[in-house]
Design an enzyme around this catalytic site. Structure first.
Site, PDB file in Angstrom:
ATOM      1  CD  GLU A  45      -1.130   0.667   3.549  1.00 11.18           C
ATOM      2  OE1 GLU A  45      -1.460   1.963   3.353  1.00 11.18           O
ATOM      3  OE2 GLU A  45      -1.116   0.092   4.764  1.00 11.18           O
ATOM      4  CE  LYS A 110      -6.513   7.118   6.211  1.00  9.01           C
ATOM      5  NZ  LYS A 110      -6.413   7.175   7.808  1.00  9.01           N
ATOM      6  CB  VAL A 130      -5.631  -2.043   4.185  1.00 14.68           C
ATOM      7  CG1 VAL A 130      -6.124  -3.276   4.227  1.00 14.68           C
ATOM      8  CG2 VAL A 130      -4.500  -1.816   5.000  1.00 14.68           C
ATOM      9  CG  ASP A 162     -13.673   6.184  13.620  1.00 14.35           C
ATOM     10  OD1 ASP A 162     -13.495   5.304  12.367  1.00 14.35           O
ATOM     11  OD2 ASP A 162     -13.038   7.057  13.781  1.00 14.35           O
ATOM     12  CB  SER A 164     -10.877   0.703   9.625  1.00  9.57           C
ATOM     13  OG  SER A 164     -10.131   1.010   8.158  1.00  9.57           O
ATOM     14  CB  SER A 165     -13.789   1.292   4.609  1.00 11.09           C
ATOM     15  OG  SER A 165     -12.381   1.817   4.238  1.00 11.09           O
ATOM     16  CG  ASP A 166      -8.322  -0.693   6.326  1.00 12.97           C
ATOM     17  OD1 ASP A 166      -8.490  -0.251   5.229  1.00 12.97           O
ATOM     18  OD2 ASP A 166      -7.326  -0.440   7.311  1.00 12.97           O
ATOM     19  CE  LYS A 183       0.222   1.965  14.955  1.00 11.04           C
ATOM     20  NZ  LYS A 183      -0.342   1.730  13.554  1.00 11.04           N
TER      21      LYS A 183
HETATM   22  O1  LIG Z   1      -0.087   1.626  11.546  1.00  9.74           O
HETATM   23  C1  LIG Z   1      -0.644   1.860  10.643  1.00  9.74           C
HETATM   24  N1  LIG Z   1      -2.077   1.476  10.773  1.00  9.74           N
HETATM   25  C2  LIG Z   1      -2.727   2.055   9.429  1.00  9.74           C
HETATM   26  C3  LIG Z   1      -2.182   2.652   8.481  1.00  9.74           C
HETATM   27  C4  LIG Z   1      -3.146   3.161   7.388  1.00  9.74           C
HETATM   28  O2  LIG Z   1      -4.227   3.765   7.900  1.00  9.74           O
HETATM   29  C5  LIG Z   1      -5.488   3.052   7.177  1.00  9.74           C
HETATM   30  C6  LIG Z   1      -6.601   3.218   8.168  1.00  9.74           C
HETATM   31  O3  LIG Z   1      -7.044   4.230   8.359  1.00  9.74           O
HETATM   32  P1  LIG Z   1      -8.607   4.690   8.937  1.00  9.74           P
HETATM   33  O4  LIG Z   1      -8.285   4.193  10.288  1.00  9.74           O
HETATM   34  O5  LIG Z   1      -8.934   5.798   8.776  1.00  9.74           O
HETATM   35  O6  LIG Z   1      -9.642   3.532   8.281  1.00  9.74           O
HETATM   36  C7  LIG Z   1      -4.860   1.499   7.118  1.00  9.74           C
HETATM   37  O7  LIG Z   1      -5.526   0.981   5.694  1.00  9.74           O
HETATM   38  C8  LIG Z   1      -3.543   1.946   6.587  1.00  9.74           C
HETATM   39  O8  LIG Z   1      -3.315   2.431   5.020  1.00  9.74           O
HETATM   40  C9  LIG Z   1      -0.790   2.783   8.676  1.00  9.74           C
HETATM   41  O9  LIG Z   1      -0.159   3.668   7.651  1.00  9.74           O
HETATM   42  N2  LIG Z   1      -0.173   2.530   9.520  1.00  9.74           N
END
Ligand SMILES: O=c1[nH]cc([C@@H]2O[C@H](COP(=O)(O)O)[C@@H](O)[C@H]2O)c(=O)[nH]1
Length: 337
Positions: A45, A110, A130, A162, A164-166, A183
């Site tokens: 990514e 992003k 992701v 909240d 993540s769309s992941d 994390k």
């Molecule tokens: O330790 C990390 N976790 C997550 C990300 C990034 O953050 C995104 C998730 O963001 P959000 O929580 O806004 O969905 C992940 O897909 C990845 O691209 C990152 O760079 N480093």
């Protein structure tokens, strides 16, 4: 029998690359040739480069990760949207493109799944998260994707929604994501619950616990365990064979020697979380803010640990991609006789 194998091979063979040309997706020649000749390809990514680490560590890490993938028999394919000419997404970045992305940092959008049409329509630069990376990897028939950590259910996610769309992408896109887990800035038990609801196969590598990024332990048992890259490849093969259109999450614990350096990370995470809340940081700015702040508070320890775990994931992911290729070519060959 021949008929059964042919059904299986239909599921496993890569989609024709002309289809990507028609969509305006640029595929680097090396990646194109690997995909058509059955060499393992590992998707990478670009948000981790632009938003996950500062320059120049992001550029050096991205290069090292690509070298590790190559040294283990696979071809790296970093995915991003550059100069968003409508319908152009770039798969397989050149060194100059990678450096440009690393230098632009957070000036690049992003880009999660929902942002893809907007970035392309505005001819912008998009660093894929992701979810967006999985989307493009799957279009190209890439089955293995290596990253650091994925997004998840945020703390208090049950009221803020909240999530993540992941996680939803993992529910609907058949790509195996190799990461160091989730994390502890996130709600790990709820993240695992949500993945279960989405039908995602969650595997921990050589451990019973699902890893928590900076530490191998989350206190949460993973639903599945694999002790070798071959076992991981078997799981991906089985999922592909039966056409399960969902993804697979493989959690690789941070190597013990690097986890030690990250010991003070947990208290920094707590401070950064409070700071984010009091400064009203929300939505997709939360993760980049926390990563940056935790790195400042730990005097660089968290970045050092982050770099080491990504490199370790690249090693494991490339080996899985190579092991998988052997399995897939076996099926394709059988279907020809
Ligand atoms: O330790 C990390 N976790 C997550 C990300 C990034 O953050 C995104 C998730 O963001 P959000 O929580 O806004 O969905 C992940 O897909 C990845 O691209 C990152 O760079 N480093």
């Amino acid at each position: 029998m021949a008929c059964r194998i042919s059904v299986i091979s239909r599921h496993i063979s890569s989609p024709p690359l002309e289809h990507l040309d028609d969509l305006g997706i640029r595929v680097a020649p090396e990646v194109r040739s690997a995909l058509s000749s059955g060499v393992g390809v590992v998707a990478l990514e670009s948000t981790i480069v632009s938003h996950g680490m500062p320059y120049p560590q992001n550029f050096h890490t991205a290069q090292e990760v690509e070298s590790i993938v190559r040294a283990n028999g696979a071809v790296p394919a970093t995915i991003a949207i550059l100069d968003g000419v409508p319908c152009i997404a770039w798969i397989g970045l050149s060194l100059a493109e990678l450096e440009r992305l690393a230098k632009l940092g957070t000036m690049v959008s992003k880009t999660a799944r929902r942002d893809i049409p907007y970035v392309i329509a505005r001819r912008g630069n998009g660093a894929t998260t992701v979810s967006a990376t999985m989307f493009f990897a799957s279009k190209a028939g890439i089955k293995v994707f290596v990253t650091g950590g994925i997004g998840g259910v945020h703390r208090q996610g049950e009221s803020t929604m909240d999530v993540s769309s992941d996680l939803t992408e993992l529910g609907k896109t058949p790509v195996a994501v190799v990461c160091a887990g989730v994390k502890s800035i996130l709600d790990i038990p709820r993240t695992l619950e949500y993945l279960e609801t989405q039908g995602v196969t969650v595997v921990s590598y050589s451990t019973d616990e699902f890893p928590a990024f900076f530490t191998p332990n989350s206190g949460c048992k993973a639903p599945c365990r694999a002790d070798s890259v071959e076992e991981c490849a078997d799981i991906i093969e089985a999922s592909t064979k039966f056409g399960l259109s969902s993804g697979i999450l493989i959690g690789v614990p941070i190597p013990a020697e690097h986890a030690a350096a990250a010991k003070n990370v947990e208290s920094a995470i707590q401070s950064a979380l409070h700071e984010a809340e009091s400064r009203g940081i929300a939505g997709n700015s939360v993760t980049p803010f926390l990563l940056k702040r935790v790195n400042e508070l730990t005097g660089g320890d968290s970045l050092a640990a982050n770099i080491q775990l990504v490199k370790n994931n690249a090693l494991v992911g490339a080996k899985i991609a190579t092991a998988l290729t052997t399995r897939l070519s076996r099926f394709t060959k059988s279907s020809c006789h």
